[in-house]
Design a protein around this motif. Sequence first.
Motif, PDB file in Angstrom:
ATOM      1  N   VAL A 180      -6.986  -3.851  -3.433  1.00  0.00           N
ATOM      2  CA  VAL A 180      -6.665  -3.659  -2.019  1.00  0.00           C
ATOM      3  C   VAL A 180      -6.939  -4.951  -1.248  1.00  0.00           C
ATOM      4  CG1 VAL A 180      -7.325  -2.470   0.108  1.00  0.00           C
ATOM      5  CG2 VAL A 180      -7.006  -1.159  -1.991  1.00  0.00           C
TER       6      VAL A 180
ATOM      7  N   LEU B 230       0.839  -1.195   0.000  1.00  0.00           N
ATOM      8  CA  LEU B 230       0.000   0.000   0.000  1.00  0.00           C
ATOM      9  C   LEU B 230       0.879   1.251   0.000  1.00  0.00           C
ATOM     10  CD1 LEU B 230      -2.785  -1.087   2.526  1.00  0.00           C
ATOM     11  CD2 LEU B 230      -2.785  -1.274   0.030  1.00  0.00           C
TER      12      LEU B 230
ATOM     13  N   GLY C 202      -3.395  -6.208  -1.988  1.00  0.00           N
ATOM     14  CA  GLY C 202      -2.924  -5.366  -0.904  1.00  0.00           C
ATOM     15  C   GLY C 202      -2.864  -6.069   0.435  1.00  0.00           C
TER      16      GLY C 202
END
Length: 247
Positions: free
Chosen positions: A161, A112, A165
């Motif tokens: 994400v 991230l 992520g």
Amino acid sequence: MKQNDYQGNFLSLLFIVLVYFFTRNYYSPFFWGILGLLLLLVFLKEENRLFAWVVISFFGGNFIVIYLDKFIGGMVEDPFFRVIINQILFTIPILSMCYVIKQFNKRLSFFLKKPESFSILYIVLLFIITGFLLLYFIKDGFDVFFSLFTFSLIHATVQEVIWRGILLTQMIKITSETRAILFTSLAFSVNTTLFGFSTAVLLIYLILGWIFGFLTTKYKSILPAILVHWVVLLFSSLNGWIQLPIL
């Protein structure tokens, strides 16, 4: 192979099986699998125990998304806003997994952040996107463009994400980088069968998942994967390969 490797591989494969049961609505074996995972917690090392809780929070968040989507769907008639709200709801499993990770005082993600290096890939993709958007502006107008642009960007961001992520980071900790990319790609592809099983679609998303995972680990950031995911979704929509109920 170390015990930790055995545990990590087992938990990763169990996660893929649970994703399959969940997407196919086989809730009886799914809940038995979750129960077994809870019973295993006491025998797991810390990193593996963290991953187990991340898996549980992932599915818990997805159940909340399903029920909230049904509730909100009865109040929102506009298909575009309903789909956008559905995508935003996926921040719930993201937040639930982040909460679990923070409770273990661990780092949320390796990825991230901004890419460590710049690549010609960004320039090529920028030209491709610009070409698609110009063609679409001319063909269907601003409203259609804005709808596809917004949906594709939100969907790509949220999914990357979740899968690259967070889940990829946690799986790397309990297996290895190569196996983590493979396992998350398998789970990602199985997860796409939520609305119907297709071997062709499964294989396509397996390959895409591997590409997204490779880009993420190569550049140490999910931004390249988000960009490629966004382009793929836009391209598929423009060619009619994916029908989005947003217009």
